[in-house]
Design a protein around this motif. Structure first.
Motif, short mmCIF file in Angstrom:
data_model
loop_
_atom_site.label_atom_id
_atom_site.label_comp_id
_atom_site.label_asym_id
_atom_site.label_seq_id
_atom_site.Cartn_x
_atom_site.Cartn_y
_atom_site.Cartn_z
N GLY A 19 9.63 36.44 52.09
CA GLY A 19 9.79 37.84 52.09
C GLY A 19 8.98 38.57 50.99
O GLY A 19 8.67 39.77 51.43
N ALA A 20 8.89 37.98 50.04
CA ALA A 20 8.10 38.68 48.97
C ALA A 20 6.63 38.57 49.30
O ALA A 20 5.97 39.48 49.11
CB ALA A 20 8.16 37.81 47.49
N ILE A 21 5.99 37.41 49.81
CA ILE A 21 4.59 37.52 50.43
C ILE A 21 4.23 38.46 51.53
O ILE A 21 3.51 39.41 51.36
CB ILE A 21 4.35 36.08 50.88
CG1 ILE A 21 4.30 35.11 49.77
CG2 ILE A 21 2.94 36.01 51.64
CD1 ILE A 21 3.87 33.50 50.02
N ARG A 22 5.21 38.74 52.31
CA ARG A 22 5.32 39.46 53.22
C ARG A 22 5.13 41.18 52.95
O ARG A 22 4.44 41.67 53.44
CB ARG A 22 6.36 39.50 54.52
CG ARG A 22 6.41 40.03 55.76
CD ARG A 22 7.15 39.64 56.81
NE ARG A 22 6.70 38.43 57.32
CZ ARG A 22 7.36 37.65 58.03
NH1 ARG A 22 8.56 37.87 58.65
NH2 ARG A 22 6.87 36.37 58.47
N ILE A 23 6.01 41.36 51.90
CA ILE A 23 5.96 42.80 51.57
C ILE A 23 4.84 42.91 50.81
O ILE A 23 4.43 44.28 50.96
CB ILE A 23 7.18 43.24 50.81
CG1 ILE A 23 7.48 44.69 50.57
CG2 ILE A 23 7.37 42.41 49.56
CD1 ILE A 23 8.12 45.39 51.74
N GLU A 24 4.36 42.08 50.04
CA GLU A 24 3.06 42.31 49.30
C GLU A 24 1.79 42.14 50.02
O GLU A 24 0.91 42.96 49.73
CB GLU A 24 3.02 41.26 48.20
CG GLU A 24 3.95 41.27 47.18
CD GLU A 24 4.01 42.81 46.35
OE1 GLU A 24 3.00 43.40 46.24
OE2 GLU A 24 5.10 43.17 45.97
#
Length: 182
Positions: free
Chosen positions: A119-124
């Motif tokens: 989720g953090a990779i996707r948003i970044e």
């Protein structure tokens, strides 16, 4: 005059007095007993000295808030991406996002806004699916290198009860991506 003879001087020693006997060597047990006695005396003296030296110290209970302080800014704010390559920069920002926004398991984003690794990779990645996939691939490779056969990044993330290890793996993957120029 008749010759005088000198008689020897009278012996003032009594016949029972003899020369002192030389000291005998002490046994190990005797030496240890003497050292123990000497140490007991030294410890007693140290105890008295400690009591004298600390008698003036106030022993009232204290408030831990007066002793324990926290930093004014507990999480350093990243002003720019130190990594020039896109995959390394995304992994680094994802790591920073987990530090500031919180880590979760079981969902990409939980109700409090905390995110899992993916989720953090996707948003970044900001919608760039190619860079997102490359970042997840580097991360999964690094996870498998250290932890063996892991099905996916979300499976690894959800297998942990806290974010310490997942965040550490994001940090390691950032370095790998930077070294590869990704």
């Amino acid at each position: 005059m008749p010759p005088t003879t000198h008689s020897p001087a009278p012996d003032h020693r009594s016949p029972a007095t003899t020369a002192p006997t030389p000291p005998t060597a002490l046994t190990l047990e005797e030496r240890m007993a003497f050292v123990s006695a000497a140490m007991t005396v030294r410890l007693d003296e140290a105890k008295v000295a400690y009591e004298v030296n600390t008698a003036h110290i106030d022993t009232e209970p204290f408030d831990l808030n007066d002793v324990v302080t926290s930093p004014l800014d507990p999480v350093p704010v990243m002003l720019h991406d130190p990594y020039q390559t896109p995959v390394a920069a995304i992994l680094q920002r994802a790591h920073q996002r987990l530090r500031t926004g919180g880590w979760c398991s079981g969902a990409l984003v939980d109700e409090d806004g905390a995110r899992c690794m993916l989720g953090a990779i996707r948003i970044e990645a900001r919608g760039n699916k190619g860079v997102e996939a490359d970042a997840a691939a580097v991360l999964l490779e690094r996870i498998r290198l250290q932890f063996g056969d892991v099905e996916s990044v979300p499976a690894f993330n959800d297998s942990h009860g806290g974010g310490r290890i997942p965040m550490r793996m994001l940090d390691h993957a950032t370095g790998v991506a930077a070294n590869r120029g990704l």
